[in-house]
Design an enzyme around this catalytic site. Structure first.
Site, PDB file in Angstrom:
ATOM      1  N   CYS A 116       0.808  -1.229   0.000  1.00  0.00           N
ATOM      2  CA  CYS A 116       0.000   0.000   0.000  1.00  0.00           C
ATOM      3  C   CYS A 116       0.839   1.276   0.000  1.00  0.00           C
ATOM      4  O   CYS A 116       0.321   2.355  -0.263  1.00  0.00           O
ATOM      5  CB  CYS A 116      -0.970   0.007   1.173  1.00  0.00           C
ATOM      6  SG  CYS A 116      -2.205  -1.293   1.069  1.00  0.00           S
ATOM      7  N   HIS A 258      -3.266   7.501   2.348  1.00  0.00           N
ATOM      8  CA  HIS A 258      -3.657   6.192   1.822  1.00  0.00           C
ATOM      9  C   HIS A 258      -4.998   5.829   2.450  1.00  0.00           C
ATOM     10  O   HIS A 258      -5.188   5.972   3.659  1.00  0.00           O
ATOM     11  CB  HIS A 258      -2.587   5.154   2.168  1.00  0.00           C
ATOM     12  CG  HIS A 258      -3.081   3.744   2.022  1.00  0.00           C
ATOM     13  ND1 HIS A 258      -3.682   3.291   0.873  1.00  0.00           N
ATOM     14  CD2 HIS A 258      -3.100   2.701   2.892  1.00  0.00           C
ATOM     15  CE1 HIS A 258      -4.034   2.032   1.033  1.00  0.00           C
ATOM     16  NE2 HIS A 258      -3.700   1.645   2.246  1.00  0.00           N
ATOM     17  N   ASN A 288     -10.436   0.225   0.158  1.00  0.00           N
ATOM     18  CA  ASN A 288      -8.976   0.336   0.195  1.00  0.00           C
ATOM     19  C   ASN A 288      -8.431  -0.294  -1.085  1.00  0.00           C
ATOM     20  O   ASN A 288      -8.499  -1.508  -1.259  1.00  0.00           O
ATOM     21  CB  ASN A 288      -8.472  -0.408   1.443  1.00  0.00           C
ATOM     22  CG  ASN A 288      -6.951  -0.435   1.557  1.00  0.00           C
ATOM     23  OD1 ASN A 288      -6.249  -0.155   0.589  1.00  0.00           O
ATOM     24  ND2 ASN A 288      -6.448  -0.784   2.719  1.00  0.00           N
TER      25      ASN A 288
HETATM   26  O1  UT7 Z   1      -3.924  -0.806   3.546  1.00  0.00           O
HETATM   27  C1  UT7 Z   1      -3.051  -1.155   4.574  1.00  0.00           C
HETATM   28  C2  UT7 Z   1      -3.456  -2.449   5.172  1.00  0.00           C
HETATM   29  N1  UT7 Z   1      -4.735  -2.461   5.816  1.00  0.00           N
HETATM   30  C3  UT7 Z   1      -5.069  -1.649   6.848  1.00  0.00           C
HETATM   31  O2  UT7 Z   1      -4.404  -0.704   7.211  1.00  0.00           O
HETATM   32  C4  UT7 Z   1      -6.322  -2.012   7.607  1.00  0.00           C
HETATM   33  C5  UT7 Z   1      -6.096  -1.749   9.071  1.00  0.00           C
HETATM   34  N2  UT7 Z   1      -7.104  -2.314   9.936  1.00  0.00           N
HETATM   35  C6  UT7 Z   1      -8.414  -1.965   9.948  1.00  0.00           C
HETATM   36  O3  UT7 Z   1      -8.868  -1.211   9.121  1.00  0.00           O
HETATM   37  C7  UT7 Z   1      -9.280  -2.488  11.059  1.00  0.00           C
HETATM   38  O4  UT7 Z   1      -8.480  -3.082  12.048  1.00  0.00           O
HETATM   39  C8  UT7 Z   1     -10.358  -3.522  10.605  1.00  0.00           C
HETATM   40  C9  UT7 Z   1     -11.407  -2.831   9.745  1.00  0.00           C
HETATM   41  C10 UT7 Z   1      -9.730  -4.653   9.833  1.00  0.00           C
HETATM   42  C11 UT7 Z   1     -11.066  -4.097  11.800  1.00  0.00           C
HETATM   43  O5  UT7 Z   1     -11.662  -3.048  12.545  1.00  0.00           O
HETATM   44  P1  UT7 Z   1     -11.400  -2.915  14.108  1.00  0.00           P
HETATM   45  O6  UT7 Z   1     -12.190  -1.773  14.555  1.00  0.00           O
HETATM   46  O7  UT7 Z   1      -9.913  -2.879  14.312  1.00  0.00           O
HETATM   47  O8  UT7 Z   1     -12.030  -4.247  14.650  1.00  0.00           O
HETATM   48  P2  UT7 Z   1     -11.340  -5.374  15.531  1.00  0.00           P
HETATM   49  O9  UT7 Z   1     -10.350  -6.148  14.722  1.00  0.00           O
HETATM   50  O10 UT7 Z   1     -10.897  -4.759  16.834  1.00  0.00           O
HETATM   51  O11 UT7 Z   1     -12.571  -6.300  15.815  1.00  0.00           O
HETATM   52  C12 UT7 Z   1     -13.692  -5.853  16.621  1.00  0.00           C
HETATM   53  C13 UT7 Z   1     -14.775  -6.895  16.501  1.00  0.00           C
HETATM   54  C14 UT7 Z   1     -14.260  -8.322  16.673  1.00  0.00           C
HETATM   55  O12 UT7 Z   1     -15.259  -9.058  17.348  1.00  0.00           O
HETATM   56  P3  UT7 Z   1     -15.134  -9.352  18.935  1.00  0.00           P
HETATM   57  O13 UT7 Z   1     -13.834 -10.091  19.082  1.00  0.00           O
HETATM   58  O14 UT7 Z   1     -15.105  -7.996  19.585  1.00  0.00           O
HETATM   59  O15 UT7 Z   1     -16.350 -10.134  19.228  1.00  0.00           O
HETATM   60  C15 UT7 Z   1     -14.133  -8.822  15.264  1.00  0.00           C
HETATM   61  O16 UT7 Z   1     -14.270 -10.222  15.165  1.00  0.00           O
HETATM   62  O17 UT7 Z   1     -15.334  -6.843  15.187  1.00  0.00           O
HETATM   63  C16 UT7 Z   1     -15.316  -8.145  14.608  1.00  0.00           C
HETATM   64  N3  UT7 Z   1     -15.210  -8.004  13.169  1.00  0.00           N
HETATM   65  C17 UT7 Z   1     -16.287  -7.843  12.384  1.00  0.00           C
HETATM   66  N4  UT7 Z   1     -17.599  -7.795  12.672  1.00  0.00           N
HETATM   67  C18 UT7 Z   1     -18.440  -7.610  11.637  1.00  0.00           C
HETATM   68  C19 UT7 Z   1     -14.093  -7.979  12.398  1.00  0.00           C
HETATM   69  N5  UT7 Z   1     -14.440  -7.818  11.108  1.00  0.00           N
HETATM   70  C20 UT7 Z   1     -15.784  -7.732  11.070  1.00  0.00           C
HETATM   71  C21 UT7 Z   1     -16.728  -7.552  10.044  1.00  0.00           C
HETATM   72  N6  UT7 Z   1     -18.029  -7.499  10.367  1.00  0.00           N
HETATM   73  N7  UT7 Z   1     -16.378  -7.418   8.745  1.00  0.00           N
END
Ligand code: UT7
Length: 348
Positions: A116, A258, A288
């Site tokens: 990225c 980005h 993204n």
């Molecule tokens: O381009 C460069 C590379 N990519 C990035 O920079 C992406 C960076 N990361 C992110 O954008 C975020 O970390 C994500 C969008 C991937 C995840 O969002 P988050 O706010 O960091 O969520 P989290 O990983 O802390 O997860 C919170 C909860 C979890 O459930 P529990 O454990 O609290 O019950 C996840 O399992 O959200 C759950 N979860 C989802 N729920 C519904 C993770 N993905 C999803 C989803 N739909 N798609």
């Protein structure tokens, strides 16, 4: 005649391309354990574009490159540099095919693999090539088709990524010119390699034949750690790029981060002390798009007037590797194509 800063890369054309297929959150929620509300609130994404079978990265890259060349009013460059993490094939690089499709067979052509951050790495690479004097014009393209490498069953990655391409023509010029690129700050940390990785298909774990786990051929991401590192590294890198350019935050008109996640972009802007109206964004409708994210955003903002000639832009990226980079740019007076529609058209 150049200033004391020497030869600088100057943006002289821009273009972009998107696949036509729109994938809404509702479409993903029909087969993944997710909701439109979760995706919108946690990422800022409402829909993204995905290629259909038969379309690959080179198709998007060539379309964006063709539009950038038309904008620059030239069909002659000395090199084609393609930033991508989704080449058409593991070998060879995709850039030579793109160059040939643009009628540029014979010019230098190679891929950059900084995921990225690839477009910012490409800007630094092109700037060095131009400053060295052996190249007068470089076509730099950022293009990715992450839909081809995300696991459709993995809700962490499948909801975030979209496909697209953006391109700029860079020519040798002067630091005082509108369109001149400022100094680039680049960095990496291999200890963070597992933040985002396709474990198999490379020399360490070669192919499906020797790999029991099919998931290893998909992009896997530690989203939370990626998020934290992205905020920290993009902010630090942007700060260094500002300092090297001799700018302060008060000099910045537009922030071009980005588009990893809308919350990441907001957090970086807040850390830098930018105001809410300064960051440009397109993540809501394209997701993204990895290496395409920054040039696609530049192209769309140029076309719809959010980015105007003379605007001082701060650009920053973070990606798998981990890699990061930032630079500054004074937006040039380029012909607007008037229609902020970059859909892939037939024959491209
Ligand atoms: O381009 C460069 C590379 N990519 C990035 O920079 C992406 C960076 N990361 C992110 O954008 C975020 O970390 C994500 C969008 C991937 C995840 O969002 P988050 O706010 O960091 O969520 P989290 O990983 O802390 O997860 C919170 C909860 C979890 O459930 P529990 O454990 O609290 O019950 C996840 O399992 O959200 C759950 N979860 C989802 N729920 C519904 C993770 N993905 C999803 C989803 N739909 N798609």
């Amino acid at each position: 005649m150049t200033t004391a800063f020497g030869v600088r890369a100057v943006v002289s054309g821009i273009g972009a391309a998107l696949p036509r297929r729109v994938v809404t959150n509702a479409e993903l929620a029909a087969y993944l354990d997710t909701t439109d509300a979760w995706i919108r609130s946690r990422t800022g994404i409402a829909s993204r574009r995905w290629v259909t079978a038969g379309t690959a990265t080179a198709d998007l890259a060539a379309a964006a490159g063709r539009r950038a060349l038309a904008c620059a009013g030239t069909d002659a460059v000395d090199a084609v540099v393609l930033a991508t993490a989704t080449p058409d094939h593991p070998v060879p690089a995709t850039a030579p095919e793109v160059a040939t499709r643009l009628g540029l067979s014979g010019v230098a052509a190679f891929d950059i693999a900084a995921v990225c951050s690839g477009f910012v790495y490409g800007l630094a690479t092109a700037a060095g090539m131009l400053a060295g004097g052996d190249f007068r014009r470089v076509l730099l393209i950022g293009a990715d088709t992450y839909s081809t490498i995300v696991d459709p069953k993995d809700r962490t990655t499948a909801v975030i990524f979209g496909d697209g391409a953006g391109a700029v023509v860079l020519r040798a010029g002067d630091a005082a010119e509108s369109g001149a690129l400022g100094p680039c700050d680049l960095g990496s940390d291999g200890r963070l390699a597992d933040l985002g990785m396709i474990p198999a298909g490379g020399s360490r774990q070669r192919s499906a034949n020797v790999t029991a786990v099919a998931e290893d051929h998909y992009f896997q991401m530690r989203g939370n750690d990626m998020y934290r590192n992205a905020v920290q590294r993009m902010s630090e890198s942007a700060g260094r790029a500002l300092e090297r350019a001799g700018w302060t935050v008060a000099d910045v008109d537009r922030f071009v981060p980005h588009q990893a996640n809308a919350r990441i972009a907001t957090a970086v802007a807040e850390r830098l002390g930018l105001t809410a109206g300064q960051p440009l964004s397109n993540i809501e409708h394209v997701g993204n798009t990895a290496a395409a994210s920054i040039p696609l955003l530049l192209a769309q903002a140029h076309a719809d007037g959010r980015l105007r000639p003379g605007d001082r832009a701060l650009v920053a990226a973070f990606g798998s590797g981990a890699t990061w980079g930032a630079t500054t740019l004074v937006w040039p007076d380029l012909p607007a194509d008037g229609e902020p529609d970059f859909d892939l058209t037939d024959g491209e």
